[in-house]
Design a protein around this motif. Structure first.
Motif, PDB file in Angstrom:
ATOM      1  N   THR A   1       0.860  -1.184   0.000  1.00  0.00           N
ATOM      2  CA  THR A   1       0.000   0.000   0.000  1.00  0.00           C
ATOM      3  C   THR A   1       0.890   1.226   0.000  1.00  0.00           C
ATOM      4  OG1 THR A   1      -0.128  -0.089   2.407  1.00  0.00           O
ATOM      5  CG2 THR A   1      -1.931  -1.097   1.195  1.00  0.00           C
ATOM      6  N   ALA A   2       0.688   2.064  -0.988  1.00  0.00           N
ATOM      7  CA  ALA A   2       1.496   3.268  -1.115  1.00  0.00           C
ATOM      8  C   ALA A   2       0.918   4.408  -0.286  1.00  0.00           C
ATOM      9  CB  ALA A   2       1.596   3.693  -2.571  1.00  0.00           C
ATOM     10  N   ALA A   3      -0.377   4.355  -0.030  1.00  0.00           N
ATOM     11  CA  ALA A   3      -1.058   5.362   0.783  1.00  0.00           C
ATOM     12  C   ALA A   3      -0.824   6.775   0.264  1.00  0.00           C
ATOM     13  CB  ALA A   3      -0.644   5.240   2.246  1.00  0.00           C
ATOM     14  N   ALA A   4      -0.749   6.930  -1.054  1.00  0.00           N
ATOM     15  CA  ALA A   4      -0.519   8.250  -1.643  1.00  0.00           C
ATOM     16  C   ALA A   4      -1.821   8.869  -2.137  1.00  0.00           C
ATOM     17  CB  ALA A   4       0.468   8.140  -2.798  1.00  0.00           C
ATOM     18  N   GLY A   5      -2.923   8.188  -1.944  1.00  0.00           N
ATOM     19  CA  GLY A   5      -4.205   8.715  -2.382  1.00  0.00           C
ATOM     20  C   GLY A   5      -4.499   8.477  -3.849  1.00  0.00           C
ATOM     21  N   GLU A   6      -3.648   7.745  -4.536  1.00  0.00           N
ATOM     22  CA  GLU A   6      -3.842   7.439  -5.956  1.00  0.00           C
ATOM     23  C   GLU A   6      -4.220   5.970  -6.110  1.00  0.00           C
ATOM     24  OE1 GLU A   6      -3.699   9.731  -8.248  1.00  0.00           O
ATOM     25  OE2 GLU A   6      -2.988  11.298  -6.900  1.00  0.00           O
ATOM     26  N   PRO A   7      -4.863   5.620  -7.239  1.00  0.00           N
ATOM     27  CA  PRO A   7      -5.120   4.194  -7.480  1.00  0.00           C
ATOM     28  C   PRO A   7      -3.799   3.424  -7.511  1.00  0.00           C
ATOM     29  CG  PRO A   7      -6.324   5.564  -9.036  1.00  0.00           C
ATOM     30  CD  PRO A   7      -5.393   6.474  -8.282  1.00  0.00           C
ATOM     31  N   GLU A   8      -3.809   2.246  -6.933  1.00  0.00           N
ATOM     32  CA  GLU A   8      -2.594   1.447  -6.873  1.00  0.00           C
ATOM     33  C   GLU A   8      -2.575   0.430  -8.010  1.00  0.00           C
ATOM     34  OE1 GLU A   8      -2.544  -0.029  -2.898  1.00  0.00           O
ATOM     35  OE2 GLU A   8      -1.971   1.906  -2.081  1.00  0.00           O
ATOM     36  N   VAL A   9      -1.433   0.274  -8.640  1.00  0.00           N
ATOM     37  CA  VAL A   9      -1.259  -0.654  -9.749  1.00  0.00           C
ATOM     38  C   VAL A   9      -0.239  -1.698  -9.324  1.00  0.00           C
ATOM     39  CG1 VAL A   9      -0.523  -0.903 -12.145  1.00  0.00           C
ATOM     40  CG2 VAL A   9      -1.775   1.150 -11.426  1.00  0.00           C
ATOM     41  N   PHE A  10      -0.642  -2.966  -9.363  1.00  0.00           N
ATOM     42  CA  PHE A  10       0.241  -4.048  -8.958  1.00  0.00           C
ATOM     43  C   PHE A  10       0.682  -4.901 -10.134  1.00  0.00           C
ATOM     44  CE2 PHE A  10      -2.389  -3.090  -5.262  1.00  0.00           C
ATOM     45  CZ  PHE A  10      -1.406  -2.726  -4.375  1.00  0.00           C
TER      46      PHE A  10
END
Length: 105
Positions: free
Chosen positions: A87-96
């Motif tokens: 979890t990047a927790a940057a407020g953006e959608p995360e791409v895995f």
């Protein structure tokens, strides 16, 4: 020439370049493959990896696929002993996972 439905990718006849990148959190062993669902076979395999650390890694696959009839594929990653998603927790959608498919012929 390329269509997607959920996790399945259908390719029309041609030659394709396929690259994929999958982020894994603390995997022990891993390998990515492109599974041909139409023939129930493996079309491409990625570089296997083994990692013994608390770091994240990228499982990578790169190759070519020749398709002679409409064919459905699914990208799969076999992992031994991995932990939950990052979890990047940057407020953006995360791409895995990223898949790049380009028709070259």
């Amino acid at each position: 020439n390329i269509s997607r439905s959920n996790n399945d990718i259908t390719l029309q006849p041609g030659t394709y370049s396929v690259r994929s990148y999958i982020v894994l959190r603390r995997p022990h062993e891993h390998q990515t493959r492109l599974r041909n669902l139409t023939t129930n076979s493996t079309a491409l395999v990625g570089i296997p990896g083994q990692f013994n650390s608390n770091e994240s890694v990228i499982s990578h696959m790169d190759g070519f696929v020749i398709v002679t009839a409409p064919t459905t594929f699914r990208l799969q990653c076999n992992v031994d002993n991995a932990y939950g998603p990052l979890t990047a927790a940057a407020g953006e959608p995360e791409v895995f996972t990223q898949v790049v498919i380009q028709k070259i012929q």
